[in-house]
Design a protein around this motif. Structure first.
Motif, mmCIF file in Angstrom:
data_model
loop_
_atom_site.group_PDB
_atom_site.id
_atom_site.type_symbol
_atom_site.label_atom_id
_atom_site.label_comp_id
_atom_site.label_asym_id
_atom_site.label_seq_id
_atom_site.Cartn_x
_atom_site.Cartn_y
_atom_site.Cartn_z
ATOM 1 N N UNK A 23 0.840 -1.205 0.000
ATOM 2 C CA UNK A 23 0.000 0.000 0.000
ATOM 3 C C UNK A 23 0.872 1.251 0.000
ATOM 4 N N UNK A 24 1.961 1.234 0.780
ATOM 5 C CA UNK A 24 2.872 2.375 0.793
ATOM 6 C C UNK A 24 3.522 2.613 -0.558
ATOM 7 N N UNK A 25 3.861 1.539 -1.258
ATOM 8 C CA UNK A 25 4.447 1.695 -2.596
ATOM 9 C C UNK A 25 3.447 2.278 -3.588
ATOM 10 N N UNK A 26 2.171 1.898 -3.462
ATOM 11 C CA UNK A 26 1.155 2.496 -4.328
ATOM 12 C C UNK A 26 1.051 3.998 -4.079
ATOM 13 N N UNK A 27 1.028 4.393 -2.811
ATOM 14 C CA UNK A 27 0.952 5.813 -2.505
ATOM 15 C C UNK A 27 2.206 6.544 -2.960
ATOM 16 N N UNK A 28 3.355 5.885 -2.881
ATOM 17 C CA UNK A 28 4.585 6.498 -3.376
ATOM 18 C C UNK A 28 4.525 6.696 -4.888
ATOM 19 N N UNK A 29 3.915 5.749 -5.578
ATOM 20 C CA UNK A 29 3.740 5.891 -7.026
ATOM 21 C C UNK A 29 2.829 7.072 -7.354
ATOM 22 N N UNK A 30 1.746 7.212 -6.590
ATOM 23 C CA UNK A 30 0.840 8.344 -6.812
ATOM 24 C C UNK A 30 1.528 9.665 -6.491
ATOM 25 N N UNK A 31 2.388 9.662 -5.456
ATOM 26 C CA UNK A 31 3.111 10.883 -5.110
ATOM 27 C C UNK A 31 4.071 11.273 -6.229
ATOM 28 N N UNK A 32 4.758 10.303 -6.811
ATOM 29 C CA UNK A 32 5.689 10.610 -7.907
ATOM 30 C C UNK A 32 4.961 11.199 -9.103
ATOM 31 N N UNK A 33 3.716 10.772 -9.302
ATOM 32 C CA UNK A 33 2.940 11.266 -10.427
ATOM 33 C C UNK A 33 2.382 12.672 -10.169
ATOM 34 N N UNK A 34 1.906 12.930 -8.950
ATOM 35 C CA UNK A 34 1.212 14.189 -8.667
ATOM 36 C C UNK A 34 2.016 15.172 -7.825
ATOM 37 N N UNK A 35 3.027 14.700 -7.084
ATOM 38 C CA UNK A 35 3.809 15.506 -6.144
ATOM 39 C C UNK A 35 2.948 16.108 -5.038
ATOM 40 N N UNK A 36 1.853 15.433 -4.714
ATOM 41 C CA UNK A 36 0.975 15.863 -3.628
ATOM 42 C C UNK A 36 1.520 15.303 -2.321
ATOM 43 N N UNK A 37 1.720 16.171 -1.339
ATOM 44 C CA UNK A 37 2.316 15.748 -0.074
ATOM 45 C C UNK A 37 1.441 14.759 0.690
ATOM 46 N N UNK A 38 0.152 14.767 0.438
ATOM 47 C CA UNK A 38 -0.741 13.833 1.114
ATOM 48 C C UNK A 38 -0.366 12.385 0.778
ATOM 49 N N UNK A 39 -0.061 12.124 -0.486
ATOM 50 C CA UNK A 39 0.335 10.779 -0.890
ATOM 51 C C UNK A 39 1.662 10.378 -0.259
ATOM 52 N N UNK A 40 2.583 11.324 -0.141
ATOM 53 C CA UNK A 40 3.866 11.033 0.492
ATOM 54 C C UNK A 40 3.669 10.719 1.973
ATOM 55 N N UNK A 41 2.784 11.448 2.635
ATOM 56 C CA UNK A 41 2.504 11.186 4.048
ATOM 57 C C UNK A 41 1.865 9.814 4.227
ATOM 58 N N UNK A 42 0.947 9.439 3.335
ATOM 59 C CA UNK A 42 0.337 8.118 3.428
ATOM 60 C C UNK A 42 1.367 7.022 3.178
ATOM 61 N N UNK A 43 2.277 7.235 2.232
ATOM 62 C CA UNK A 43 3.327 6.239 1.973
ATOM 63 C C UNK A 43 4.213 6.067 3.208
ATOM 64 N N UNK A 44 4.584 7.175 3.838
ATOM 65 C CA UNK A 44 5.412 7.102 5.045
ATOM 66 C C UNK A 44 4.649 6.440 6.187
#
Length: 93
Positions: A23-44
């Motif tokens: 799940x964290x890797x999926x959120x990291x993928x979404x963060x790389x695409x959008x650069x939205x900090x919310x996705x990075x926080x969810x990945x962490x």
């Protein structure tokens, strides 16, 4: 008397940790695409949850001595709450 971790508990904890990492890797993928900090926080946060599940098994910590390991869960949930609040309270441009 300390109760050791059974093999079934270890298997379940490992499966949960792997699921949290995926799940964290999926959120990291979404963060790389959008650069939205919310996705990075969810990945962490999911990474912290994975560590919190895997650490007792890797260290062989008995059930009675896991109090400090729950701080990983607390940190993950606080990170999610702060990220969601930051996202919703930020002025829209």
């Amino acid at each position: 008397m300390s109760v050791p971790i059974t093999p079934v508990e270890g298997l379940i904890a490992g499966a949960l940790a792997a699921g949290f990492l995926i799940a964290g890797l999926f959120f990291l993928k979404f963060w790389r695409r959008t650069r939205d900090r919310l996705f990075l926080a969810f990945a962490a946060a999911f990474g912290l949850l994975a560590v919190g599940n895997a650490l007792p098994v890797l260290l062989g910590t008995p059930h009675e001595e896991r109090g400090g390991i729950y701080l990983f869960r607390l940190a993950a949930f606080v990170l999610i709450i702060v990220a969601v609040l930051g996202k919703n309270l930020r002025p829209r441009t």
